[in-house]
Design a protein around this motif. Structure first.
Motif, mmCIF file in Angstrom:
data_model
loop_
_atom_site.group_PDB
_atom_site.id
_atom_site.type_symbol
_atom_site.label_atom_id
_atom_site.label_comp_id
_atom_site.label_asym_id
_atom_site.label_seq_id
_atom_site.Cartn_x
_atom_site.Cartn_y
_atom_site.Cartn_z
ATOM 1 N N TYR A 1 1.893 3.047 -12.119
ATOM 2 C CA TYR A 1 1.484 3.838 -10.831
ATOM 3 C C TYR A 1 2.666 4.801 -10.642
ATOM 4 C CZ TYR A 1 0.570 4.975 -6.027
ATOM 5 O OH TYR A 1 0.212 5.576 -5.033
ATOM 6 N N ARG A 2 3.949 4.143 -10.531
ATOM 7 C CA ARG A 2 4.897 5.163 -9.955
ATOM 8 C C ARG A 2 5.352 6.218 -10.999
ATOM 9 N NH1 ARG A 2 7.424 3.309 -5.467
ATOM 10 N NH2 ARG A 2 8.018 5.655 -5.370
ATOM 11 N N HIS A 3 5.193 5.885 -12.187
ATOM 12 C CA HIS A 3 5.544 7.082 -13.468
ATOM 13 C C HIS A 3 4.463 7.971 -13.354
ATOM 14 C CE1 HIS A 3 9.350 6.035 -14.770
ATOM 15 N NE2 HIS A 3 9.128 4.871 -15.201
ATOM 16 N N SER A 4 3.212 7.471 -13.193
ATOM 17 C CA SER A 4 1.750 8.384 -13.570
ATOM 18 C C SER A 4 1.770 8.361 -14.987
ATOM 19 C CB SER A 4 2.087 9.757 -12.914
ATOM 20 O OG SER A 4 2.780 10.774 -13.706
ATOM 21 N N PHE A 5 0.574 8.664 -15.240
ATOM 22 C CA PHE A 5 0.115 8.568 -16.578
ATOM 23 C C PHE A 5 0.413 10.001 -17.338
ATOM 24 C CE2 PHE A 5 -2.033 4.715 -16.015
ATOM 25 C CZ PHE A 5 -2.023 4.169 -17.247
#
Length: 395
Positions: free
Chosen positions: A293-297
């Motif tokens: 979630y924090r890195h994003s996809f």
């Protein structure tokens, strides 16, 4: 085995130099007259005076003990095992638990699908296993009539039966299978698996979601006999349904552009935020979901057919040396009617030139690349920075 049984079945056998096989066998497998099971580990005396065959030393040590060659000992031990195997086949067989559990099949489908992506020599074997298992669940443990899963089925010869009143699926059955289907999609690029995963996620939300606490219950509210519905995220020998759902909701968001799924994942993380901050070791599966979630996809769109040589070279790079867990891979194959992603992702119809790869972050795509080296360079430039140690887990 008792010591007397070993003597009775192997006592007449000898090795090529005349050494008694039972003596060599008993030494190598730690067979004792009084039994080799620690009484403290056998509180009910079920294995009193019994021996469980166990190797405590090397074959070379056994050979040296009796002054024999390694090959002689090896052949003798094999002969002894073959004899005891035939004896054991005459014993009553223990009861066999051969039920098929939906959640465990979901985990296994994921394992097969991921193994097929990275183990080239066994790719075909594992891919067939993943697809067959997913088809089995859909045929025997799923009701298309009301889009629900069953907890388990039982084997009756070559048939699958459901004893008494079939048990409806629990949260784990939905969450584990959904992740397995997403992995099968990224292996086969057959969007029907993705469509089924979405349907099951919607049904999971309907059956188990607690809108007040913003987490999933383990059971639905359809069973009046359940006095207390539990919601947990403890990741032990198996991950929890809540933890697995975080990952699946984020992946489905990326594939299907459904912002409601992302919002649900955010609420789940917030619900267990304090526990994540205090004891992240108790929630390893949810912690990986938090990292995603924090890195994003990152989304990689490959234009072409799966069997094309260049497509396979791109996939080899993405699944091998350039692997990243927070990446989804989409095949843009031109099938505007059969591939559901064309209806969900407004950008895909514009990707028409075969042999091109688009690397996208937060739904914004870079210029396409046309070779493996260009893709490698592009991926290196878009690697996400490491999370700061000061990042708040509960924010």
């Amino acid at each position: 085995w008792t010591y007397d049984e070993i003597k009775r079945h192997l006592g007449k056998e000898t090795l090529e130099d005349g050494t008694a096989l039972d003596e060599v066998f008993a030494y190598h497998y730690d067979v004792k007259k009084s039994g080799n099971v620690d009484p403290q580990k056998d509180p009910h005396d079920e294995l009193k005076h019994q021996n469980v065959l166990i190797i405590r030393g090397s074959l070379e040590q056994t050979a040296a003990k009796f002054g024999l060659s390694d090959d002689t000992v090896r052949e003798g031990l094999k002969k002894g095992l073959d004899i005891l195997y035939r004896v054991r086949q005459q014993r009553p067989r223990p009861h066999l638990d051969d039920k098929m559990v939906t959640s465990w099949n979901g985990l296994m489908i994921s394992a097969f699908a991921r193994a097929a992506q990275v183990l080239e020599r066994s790719q075909e074997v594992y891919e067939k296993a993943a697809v067959r298992a997913a088809m089995f669940v859909k045929e025997h443990l799923y009701s298309e009539l009301d889009n629900t899963l069953l907890r388990s089925g039982y084997r009756d010869g070559e048939r699958v039966v459901h004893v008494g009143h079939p048990v409806p699926g629990f949260l784990d059955d939905y969450a584990f299978l959904i992740q397995g289907l997403l992995d099968v999609y990224e292996l086969t690029f057959d969007s029907s698996w993705l469509a089924w995963a979405e349907k099951l996620q919607d049904k999971q939300n309907e059956l188990f979601w607690d809108g007040e606490r913003c987490c999933f219950y383990e059971t639905s509210d359809h069973d009046a006999s359940i006095l207390l519905r539990i919601a947990d995220a403890q990741d032990g020998a198996e991950p929890s349904g809540n933890s697995m759902s975080v990952r699946s909701l984020l992946r489905l968001t990326q594939f299907l552009h459904r912002d409601d799924f992302k919002q649900q994942a955010e609420k789940l993380l917030a619900c267990f935020g304090q526990r994540l901050a205090k004891v992240p070791m108790a929630l390893p599966a949810m912690s990986t979901g938090l990292l995603l979630y924090r890195h994003s996809f990152q989304e990689v769109c490959i234009v072409g057919q799966k069997q094309d040589q260049l497509t396979q070279e791109f996939l080899k790079l993405l699944r091998g040396e350039a692997y990243m867990p927070n990446r989804t891979i989409v095949l843009v194959d031109g099938d505007t009617e059969g591939n559901m992603l064309y209806q969900r992702n407004p950008v895909l119809p514009s990707m028409k030139v075969p042999g091109r790869v688009f690397v996208c972050q937060d739904f914004v795509c870079q210029k396409p690349v046309a070779s493996v080296e260009e893709l490698r360079s592009c991926l290196q430039q878009t690697m996400p920075p490491p999370l700061s140690s000061s990042t708040s887990t509960s924010s």
